[in-house]
Enzyme design. Structure first.
Site, PDB file in Angstrom:
ATOM      1  N   HIS A   1      24.468   2.365  -4.458  1.00  0.00           N
ATOM      2  CA  HIS A   1      24.478   3.305  -3.535  1.00  0.00           C
ATOM      3  C   HIS A   1      23.763   2.725  -2.055  1.00  0.00           C
ATOM      4  CE1 HIS A   1      25.232   7.829  -2.538  1.00  0.00           C
ATOM      5  NE2 HIS A   1      25.053   7.263  -1.469  1.00  0.00           N
TER       6      HIS A   1
ATOM      7  N   ARG B   1      31.763   8.792  -2.912  1.00  0.00           N
ATOM      8  CA  ARG B   1      30.950   9.450  -3.882  1.00  0.00           C
ATOM      9  C   ARG B   1      31.415   9.354  -5.511  1.00  0.00           C
ATOM     10  NH1 ARG B   1      27.650   9.971  -0.884  1.00  0.00           N
ATOM     11  NH2 ARG B   1      26.536  11.861   0.071  1.00  0.00           N
TER      12      ARG B   1
END
Ligand code: NDP
Ligand code: OXD
Length: 306
Positions: A269, A221
């Site tokens: 991502h 993250r």
């Protein structure tokens, strides 16, 4: 049995159809305000209103591995939160991380820059023993990545919250062994969940403890990394490169220094995508197991945060 579905960043219809095939006995609907009470919610970043209007959910099935965004919401306290464990993501993560590690070890990033400038120059081969790969997070994804990296015979180190034993890996655990883990690591791979303990864990102090000329691979993250500290350590030469798949703000804002930094490689991502067929099969199987009162994998501990 009623199931409501709510997901951003994906086409809803194919998911609904796949769930209807996998669970023909269930009524599966896309969630809309005012929907009838459901037993299960299958979600990825749903609106808060869904949980406010569905106080009787038995379980919330997260369509990803990370539950950090979900745990920030108000969810019915009795509802079990379940995340995807693997579901085809582990092999993708292994591919992505091995590619990045090998790119750095073989200095392909440097050759790419040389070639762009029309330069033909050899670099001295590196010694594998001087390239220890350290993985933070030895869960479903971290262990699969470790297994894959081990095939290339890099020294392996791993760090987790509780002590783990992984064949071929030197394992460290807890805050007290963190600095020792970092000090012997040349390529740092982050595969931690985002929790209050791990937020900002890659910062000037911790990255400064890595071996000189180290590399950072963040596939967990964005908030694990203090972005300006990474840039400072790349610019002063302590770090040699970073591969970043996740960011504090996604999509990465226009003009952000990472877009053009010569030592930073970014991807949007995408290191391990949620795969529809595998995820539907896993979630449907878990719903059926919960209905039968059987234990399932991937149940989130709300207090622990993952
Ligand atoms: P797991 O829950 O299976 O594993 C988490 C690991 O992190 C465990 O080894 C755990 O330790 C360790 N850990 C947790 N907190 C700490 C801490 N405070 N200190 C040290 N170690 C800690 O997660 P997964 O492997 O399935 O996924 C990891 C993360 O990857 C997800 O949470 C998600 O954020 C990210 N992800 C990113 C994707 C992408 O496309 N970029 C795709 C999928 C996931 P212990 O073993 O002791 O419990
Ligand atoms: C996940 C992700 O957590 O896609 O599954 O990031």
């Amino acid at each position: 049995m009623r199931i409501v579905f709510s997901a951003t960043q994906t086409k809803v219809q194919p998911w609904l159809e796949a769930f209807r095939v996998a669970l023909p006995q269930a009524q599966v609907q896309e969630w809309q305000p005012g929907a009838a009470p459901a037993d299960y919610a299958v979600v990825w970043r749903p609106p808060q209103q869904l949980f406010d209007e569905q106080p009787r959910l038995k379980a919330i099935m997260n369509m990803g591995a990370g539950v950090d965004a979900l745990l920030e919401m108000r969810t019915p306290p009795q509802a079990v939160i379940v995340r995807i464990d693997d579901g085809g993501m582990a092999v993708q993560m292994a591919e992505f991380v091995c590619h990045a590690v090998i790119r750095y070890f073989r200095e392909l990033d440097v050759y790419e820059r040389d070639v762009a400038q029309g330069t033909w120059s050899f670099r001295k081969p590196r010694r594998r023993e001087e390239f220890p790969v350290g993985i933070m997070g030895l869960g479903v994804l971290g262990q699969r990545v470790a297994e894959a990296v081990a095939h290339f015979e890099f020294p392996l180190r791993g760090w987790s919250r509780t002590p783990r034993q992984v064949p071929g890996m030197r394992c460290f655990a807890g805050a007290e062994q963190f600095d020792e883990f970092l000090a012997g690591t040349r390529v740092l791979v982050c595969l931690l969940p985002l929790t209050p303990e791990t937020e900002g864990i890659m910062n000037r102090r911790t990255l400064g403890r890595l071996m000189p000329q180290s590399y950072v691979i963040n596939v967990a993250r964005g908030a694990h990394l203090v972005e300006e500290d990474l840039v400072a350590l790349l610019d002063d030469g302590h770090l040699a490169g970073a591969t970043l798949d996740v960011f504090r703000t996604e999509p990465l804002p226009e003009g952000h220094p990472f877009w053009k930094h010569p030592k930073v490689t970014i991807t949007p991502h995408t290191s391990a995508r949620t795969l529809r067929d595998e995820s539907v099969a896993q979630i449907a199987g878990k719903i059926l197991a919960l209905e039968r009162g059987e234990p399932i994998a991937g149940v989130v501990d709300r207090n622990r945060g993952y």
